[in-house]
Design a protein around this motif. Structure first.
Motif, PDB file in Angstrom:
ATOM      1  N   PHE A  93       0.812  -1.221   0.000  1.00 47.58           N
ATOM      2  CA  PHE A  93       0.000   0.000   0.000  1.00 47.58           C
ATOM      3  C   PHE A  93       0.840   1.263   0.000  1.00 47.58           C
ATOM      4  O   PHE A  93       0.296   2.362   0.092  1.00 47.58           O
ATOM      5  CB  PHE A  93      -0.944   0.002   1.211  1.00 47.58           C
ATOM      6  N   ASN A  94       2.152   1.113  -0.103  1.00 46.66           N
ATOM      7  CA  ASN A  94       3.025   2.281  -0.232  1.00 46.66           C
ATOM      8  C   ASN A  94       2.830   2.877  -1.628  1.00 46.66           C
ATOM      9  O   ASN A  94       3.028   2.186  -2.635  1.00 46.66           O
ATOM     10  CB  ASN A  94       4.484   1.875  -0.017  1.00 46.66           C
ATOM     11  N   TRP A  95       2.430   4.169  -1.712  1.00 47.23           N
ATOM     12  CA  TRP A  95       2.029   4.749  -2.996  1.00 47.23           C
ATOM     13  C   TRP A  95       3.168   4.755  -4.013  1.00 47.23           C
ATOM     14  O   TRP A  95       2.970   4.413  -5.178  1.00 47.23           O
ATOM     15  CB  TRP A  95       1.497   6.162  -2.803  1.00 47.23           C
ATOM     16  N   SER A  96       4.377   5.135  -3.569  1.00 47.92           N
ATOM     17  CA  SER A  96       5.496   5.210  -4.512  1.00 47.92           C
ATOM     18  C   SER A  96       5.851   3.824  -5.040  1.00 47.92           C
ATOM     19  O   SER A  96       6.130   3.642  -6.232  1.00 47.92           O
ATOM     20  CB  SER A  96       6.713   5.851  -3.843  1.00 47.92           C
ATOM     21  N   THR A  97       5.813   2.830  -4.157  1.00 44.77           N
ATOM     22  CA  THR A  97       6.084   1.458  -4.597  1.00 44.77           C
ATOM     23  C   THR A  97       4.995   0.962  -5.536  1.00 44.77           C
ATOM     24  O   THR A  97       5.280   0.321  -6.556  1.00 44.77           O
ATOM     25  CB  THR A  97       6.180   0.523  -3.374  1.00 44.77           C
ATOM     26  N   LEU A  98       3.748   1.282  -5.177  1.00 38.85           N
ATOM     27  CA  LEU A  98       2.618   0.849  -5.994  1.00 38.85           C
ATOM     28  C   LEU A  98       2.677   1.465  -7.391  1.00 38.85           C
ATOM     29  O   LEU A  98       2.488   0.766  -8.395  1.00 38.85           O
ATOM     30  CB  LEU A  98       1.318   1.243  -5.296  1.00 38.85           C
ATOM     31  N   TRP A  99       2.965   2.765  -7.474  1.00 35.56           N
ATOM     32  CA  TRP A  99       3.019   3.426  -8.772  1.00 35.56           C
ATOM     33  C   TRP A  99       4.207   2.928  -9.594  1.00 35.56           C
ATOM     34  O   TRP A  99       4.110   2.776 -10.819  1.00 35.56           O
ATOM     35  CB  TRP A  99       3.077   4.937  -8.610  1.00 35.56           C
ATOM     36  N   SER A 100       5.326   2.674  -8.917  1.00 34.37           N
ATOM     37  CA  SER A 100       6.485   2.140  -9.628  1.00 34.37           C
ATOM     38  C   SER A 100       6.165   0.778 -10.227  1.00 34.37           C
ATOM     39  O   SER A 100       6.559   0.470 -11.362  1.00 34.37           O
ATOM     40  CB  SER A 100       7.670   2.033  -8.664  1.00 34.37           C
ATOM     41  N   PHE A 101       5.419  -0.041  -9.487  1.00 33.61           N
ATOM     42  CA  PHE A 101       5.013  -1.357  -9.978  1.00 33.61           C
ATOM     43  C   PHE A 101       4.099  -1.223 -11.197  1.00 33.61           C
ATOM     44  O   PHE A 101       4.273  -1.918 -12.208  1.00 33.61           O
ATOM     45  CB  PHE A 101       4.302  -2.116  -8.854  1.00 33.61           C
ATOM     46  N   LEU A 102       3.128  -0.301 -11.129  1.00 33.24           N
ATOM     47  CA  LEU A 102       2.153  -0.149 -12.213  1.00 33.24           C
ATOM     48  C   LEU A 102       2.760   0.480 -13.464  1.00 33.24           C
ATOM     49  O   LEU A 102       2.322   0.183 -14.576  1.00 33.24           O
ATOM     50  CB  LEU A 102       0.973   0.707 -11.742  1.00 33.24           C
ATOM     51  N   SER A 103       3.741   1.336 -13.300  1.00 31.66           N
ATOM     52  CA  SER A 103       4.271   2.095 -14.437  1.00 31.66           C
ATOM     53  C   SER A 103       5.567   1.533 -15.002  1.00 31.66           C
ATOM     54  O   SER A 103       5.943   1.877 -16.125  1.00 31.66           O
ATOM     55  CB  SER A 103       4.495   3.559 -14.039  1.00 31.66           C
ATOM     56  N   SER A 104       6.247   0.656 -14.248  1.00 34.22           N
ATOM     57  CA  SER A 104       7.589   0.235 -14.679  1.00 34.22           C
ATOM     58  C   SER A 104       7.698  -1.240 -15.031  1.00 34.22           C
ATOM     59  O   SER A 104       8.623  -1.630 -15.754  1.00 34.22           O
ATOM     60  CB  SER A 104       8.611   0.565 -13.576  1.00 34.22           C
ATOM     61  N   THR A 105       6.810  -2.074 -14.517  1.00 32.20           N
ATOM     62  CA  THR A 105       6.897  -3.510 -14.789  1.00 32.20           C
ATOM     63  C   THR A 105       5.843  -3.916 -15.814  1.00 32.20           C
ATOM     64  O   THR A 105       4.786  -3.293 -15.920  1.00 32.20           O
ATOM     65  CB  THR A 105       6.693  -4.324 -13.495  1.00 32.20           C
ATOM     66  N   SER A 106       6.121  -4.970 -16.558  1.00 33.76           N
ATOM     67  CA  SER A 106       5.177  -5.423 -17.580  1.00 33.76           C
ATOM     68  C   SER A 106       3.879  -5.917 -16.951  1.00 33.76           C
ATOM     69  O   SER A 106       2.778  -5.637 -17.451  1.00 33.76           O
ATOM     70  CB  SER A 106       5.817  -6.530 -18.424  1.00 33.76           C
ATOM     71  N   ILE A 107       3.977  -6.636 -15.819  1.00 33.80           N
ATOM     72  CA  ILE A 107       2.767  -7.109 -15.140  1.00 33.80           C
ATOM     73  C   ILE A 107       1.959  -5.927 -14.626  1.00 33.80           C
ATOM     74  O   ILE A 107       0.725  -5.879 -14.764  1.00 33.80           O
ATOM     75  CB  ILE A 107       3.138  -8.055 -13.978  1.00 33.80           C
ATOM     76  N   GLY A 108       2.652  -4.943 -14.043  1.00 33.29           N
ATOM     77  CA  GLY A 108       1.969  -3.765 -13.527  1.00 33.29           C
ATOM     78  C   GLY A 108       1.288  -2.969 -14.621  1.00 33.29           C
ATOM     79  O   GLY A 108       0.166  -2.470 -14.440  1.00 33.29           O
ATOM     80  N   LYS A 109       1.928  -2.856 -15.779  1.00 29.67           N
ATOM     81  CA  LYS A 109       1.310  -2.137 -16.897  1.00 29.67           C
ATOM     82  C   LYS A 109       0.050  -2.840 -17.381  1.00 29.67           C
ATOM     83  O   LYS A 109      -0.927  -2.187 -17.758  1.00 29.67           O
ATOM     84  CB  LYS A 109       2.322  -1.993 -18.046  1.00 29.67           C
ATOM     85  N   ASP A 110       0.077  -4.172 -17.361  1.00 32.04           N
ATOM     86  CA  ASP A 110      -1.123  -4.914 -17.729  1.00 32.04           C
ATOM     87  C   ASP A 110      -2.264  -4.620 -16.765  1.00 32.04           C
ATOM     88  O   ASP A 110      -3.412  -4.402 -17.180  1.00 32.04           O
ATOM     89  CB  ASP A 110      -0.827  -6.416 -17.740  1.00 32.04           C
ATOM     90  N   TYR A 111      -1.945  -4.617 -15.473  1.00 32.76           N
ATOM     91  CA  TYR A 111      -2.967  -4.302 -14.476  1.00 32.76           C
ATOM     92  C   TYR A 111      -3.488  -2.872 -14.654  1.00 32.76           C
ATOM     93  O   TYR A 111      -4.699  -2.619 -14.546  1.00 32.76           O
ATOM     94  CB  TYR A 111      -2.409  -4.458 -13.064  1.00 32.76           C
ATOM     95  N   LEU A 112      -2.593  -1.942 -14.932  1.00 33.16           N
ATOM     96  CA  LEU A 112      -2.996  -0.551 -15.119  1.00 33.16           C
ATOM     97  C   LEU A 112      -3.909  -0.422 -16.334  1.00 33.16           C
ATOM     98  O   LEU A 112      -4.932   0.285 -16.290  1.00 33.16           O
ATOM     99  CB  LEU A 112      -1.758   0.334 -15.289  1.00 33.16           C
ATOM    100  N   PHE A 113      -3.577  -1.106 -17.411  1.00 31.70           N
ATOM    101  CA  PHE A 113      -4.418  -1.077 -18.607  1.00 31.70           C
ATOM    102  C   PHE A 113      -5.792  -1.671 -18.311  1.00 31.70           C
ATOM    103  O   PHE A 113      -6.823  -1.147 -18.743  1.00 31.70           O
ATOM    104  CB  PHE A 113      -3.735  -1.841 -19.739  1.00 31.70           C
ATOM    105  N   GLN A 114      -5.819  -2.778 -17.579  1.00 24.02           N
ATOM    106  CA  GLN A 114      -7.091  -3.391 -17.222  1.00 24.02           C
ATOM    107  C   GLN A 114      -7.946  -2.460 -16.372  1.00 24.02           C
ATOM    108  O   GLN A 114      -9.174  -2.386 -16.540  1.00 24.02           O
ATOM    109  CB  GLN A 114      -6.837  -4.712 -16.483  1.00 24.02           C
ATOM    110  N   LEU A 115      -7.302  -1.735 -15.464  1.00 20.80           N
ATOM    111  CA  LEU A 115      -8.041  -0.778 -14.628  1.00 20.80           C
ATOM    112  C   LEU A 115      -8.629   0.346 -15.478  1.00 20.80           C
ATOM    113  O   LEU A 115      -9.786   0.740 -15.297  1.00 20.80           O
ATOM    114  CB  LEU A 115      -7.117  -0.197 -13.552  1.00 20.80           C
TER     115      LEU A 115
END
Length: 631
Positions: A93-115
């Motif tokens: 739930f750390n915002w900076s870690t969460l955003w880094s995961f969503l914007s920098s990793t391929s899995i995170g980008k997939d989740y961001l696109f799905q959202l």
């Protein structure tokens, strides 16, 4: 210390257990959302495009499924991140870690696109009053389901483009097939009988696509000759044969039901039949998934070849005319799209022929040439070398954006669709044909066909793509290549549709304006090419250098060569369109002159003044003051 370690271990076990559960709930909720939207958009009757009461009821179910889908996606983000971090849920739930995961990793980008797609679908469903919004919501849902598949490395034999493309069509067809059954189950018994035939036809095509794409995906894992003698290859053959038998039996059964039964009994038997086919298909697929495919020489080469790791294609030899003409590496996504539109076009021509109408042969030839050009620019020699050299990338770009669209525009696909698409099942239902007419005359179509907007998309996107870091980022992924190919093709089609199109257009653009737009496009394109020729730095962000190709090693010279190719291949089609516009202008003037002559002859035969005489009389009366000046 021991208690802390045990607590951490139990937390990690909980996270590992939750991860597949959250993914399964996401998949089920997405399929339910697809099914509800599918039922509203394709199965239920509507009233002049508006949802009926049954559609509004199922819209509520679609809304609920989409909310569950979003909640599962958010939960998936938290659980996935906590699993990667190896700590507790609070760390995720750390915002900076969460955003880094969503914007920098391929899995995170997939989740961001799905959202993003989920929020878009939710907003569309909430505001939906007509079927059009449901179509867009369904598209957003399908994109959320399919786009993450681009991260898949489905092929062990190096056929990355074919593997990804076949997987996309396979999952998409399964979603429509399963979703259709779910949607049909949600429809009330009173409304089901009107939906059976339409569902059966769509389900049959979905089943065929599932079978063909599944076989192609399995083929990408096998050596073409030796692999079929392995246990895995024999299972693929067995699955294919059984699947064909199941589809044929199911098709005959559906026709019998639609012809002889009505209401709940028919739907019950239909659902049992469809469920049996799906269970058998899934069981065969599960059996196949437990068997490892044989490791082929191509697979070993794919694991060791860096060019395959980057592009999905092995490094081609030094380009020559023969290699450019005959090289081929199928891009399954574009190839599947081409096969689909070709089947639809041929089906339309056959429908017209059976009806006793004629369809110009020239239009069919134009369509075939356009399809061949797109295939050459994406899977053929130009498409293969486009992954490895900027000059060939620009050649592929010009074919997709400048040459192939002219063939598609002259083949008049919209006119063919309007003449062959089915109308509504009731006088109040708009149907597919009415929906297409509504789209053509919608405010969106009026805006998108504005000459200024068309010019901005056609030529302005050149600067947005190549003069920014966007080009280098898109070149890094297979999805980026496909996105560029689709943009080139659609932007080119829209431009030539407005300029020389023979299909119905929501705007009547004067020929002089079309000529001005063509001269503007020619000037902008020339300016872009000169700017590209003058570059002193590479535009690809290091992509081509990472390939270490043994031929054409001067990357900047190759970039300038691409600029020259783009200039030459871009100006010629615009000149052709300019000539065609002049010819259309002269033909329209001739038709108008003949119309005025016929009107004058009819007026003279009836003893009346023609239009010119009436206008002269009006001017004379205006001068005498017998009528008032309208100003």
């Amino acid at each position: 210390m021991v208690e802390t370690h045990n607590h951490l271990q139990s937390t990690n076990s909980l996270i590992s257990a939750l991860l597949p559960i959250v993914r399964d709930f996401y998949l089920v909720s997405t399929l339910v959302a697809v099914g509800m939207l599918y039922a509203i958009g394709f199965l239920l009757p509507e009233k002049r495009g508006a949802l009926n009461n049954e559609g509004k009821r199922i819209k509520g179910l679609a809304l609920l499924a989409t909310v569950v889908w979003l909640v599962c996606t958010v939960g998936g983000v938290i659980v996935e991140l906590a699993n990667l971090l190896g700590g507790g849920f609070l760390d995720a739930f750390n915002w900076s870690t969460l955003w880094s995961f969503l914007s920098s990793t391929s899995i995170g980008k997939d989740y961001l696109f799905q959202l993003i797609m989920g929020v878009g679908a939710l907003a569309l469903i909430l505001r939906a009053r007509k079927v059009g919004a449901i179509y867009f919501a369904l598209a957003a849902t399908m994109l959320a389901l399919l786009i993450p598949l681009f991260q898949s490395h489905a092929s062990s034999a190096g056929n990355h483009g074919l593997a990804i493309g076949s997987l996309l069509f396979h999952v998409g067809a399964v979603a429509f097939w399963v979703g259709g059954v779910i949607g049909l189950m949600a429809i009330s018994v009173r409304e089901r009988s009107a939906s059976i035939k339409r569902f059966s036809a769509l389900a049959l095509w979905s089943a065929i696509i599932v079978g063909v794409s599944g076989v192609l995906n399995a083929w990408t894992r096998l050596n073409f000759i030796a692999g079929w003698h392995s246990r895995y290859g024999l299972l693929v053959i067995l699955k294919s044969l059984l699947f064909v038998i199941l589809v044929l039996v199911g098709s005959r059964h559906r026709k019998y039901i639609a012809k002889n039964l009505e209401g709940g009994v028919a739907v019950f038997r239909l659902l049992v039949n469809e469920s049996a086919v799906m269970i058998a298909a899934v069981a065969l697929g599960g059996w196949l998934s437990t068997t490892l495919p044989p490791i082929s020489t191509a697979g070993l080469r794919a694991a060791s070849d860096p060019s395959i790791a980057i592009t999905g294609i092995s490094m081609p030899a030094t380009p020559s005319l023969r290699r450019i003409l005959f090289a081929y590496s199928p891009d399954g996504t574009i190839l599947g799209f081409l096969l689909l539109i070709t089947a639809l076009y041929i089906f339309g021509v056959v429908v017209l022929t059976r009806r006793g109408d004629k369809w110009p042969v020239g239009r069919t030839i134009s369509f075939a040439i356009a399809v061949a050009l797109v295939d050459f620019a994406t899977s053929g020699g130009a498409g293969v070398y486009a992954h490895f050299a900027f000059s060939f990338h620009m050649m592929s770009h010009m074919i997709l954006g400048m040459i192939a669209p002219i063939g598609f525009v002259l083949s008049a696909p919209i006119t063919l669709a309007l003449r062959t698409l089915p109308q509504g099942r009731t006088p109040e239902e708009r149907g597919l044909r009415g929906t297409l007419i509504a789209v053509i005359h919608s405010k969106y179509s009026v805006i998108i066909t504005n000459p200024v907007v068309v010019l901005a998309l056609f030529d302005g996107s050149l600067f947005a793509l190549y003069m920014t870091p966007l080009f280098g980022k898109l070149m890094q992924s297979h999805s980026g290549h496909i996105l560029m190919d689709i943009h080139f093709l659609l932007a080119g089609y829209l431009f030539f549709y407005v300029i020389v199109g023979v299909d119905p257009n929501p705007r009547k653009i004067p020929h002089i304006v079309r000529i001005i737009v063509l001269f503007a496009a020619m000037s902008i394109h020339a300016f872009f090419s000169i700017a590209l020729l003058s570059t002193t730095t590479l535009l690809d962000g290091g992509y081509f250098a990472s390939l270490n190709r043994p031929w054409s090693t001067n990357l900047l010279t190759d970039q300038h060569t691409g600029a020259a190719i783009g200039w030459a291949m871009g100006e010629i089609p615009i000149l052709v369109a300019l000539v065609a516009t002049f010819i259309q202008w002269m033909r329209d003037d001739s038709r108008e002159s003949r119309r005025l002559d016929r009107a004058s002859d009819r007026a003279a035969a009836m003893g009346e003044d023609d239009e010119l005489a009436k206008y002269n009389k009006y001017l004379a009366n205006l001068a005498k003051g017998q009528i008032k000046n309208p100003e």
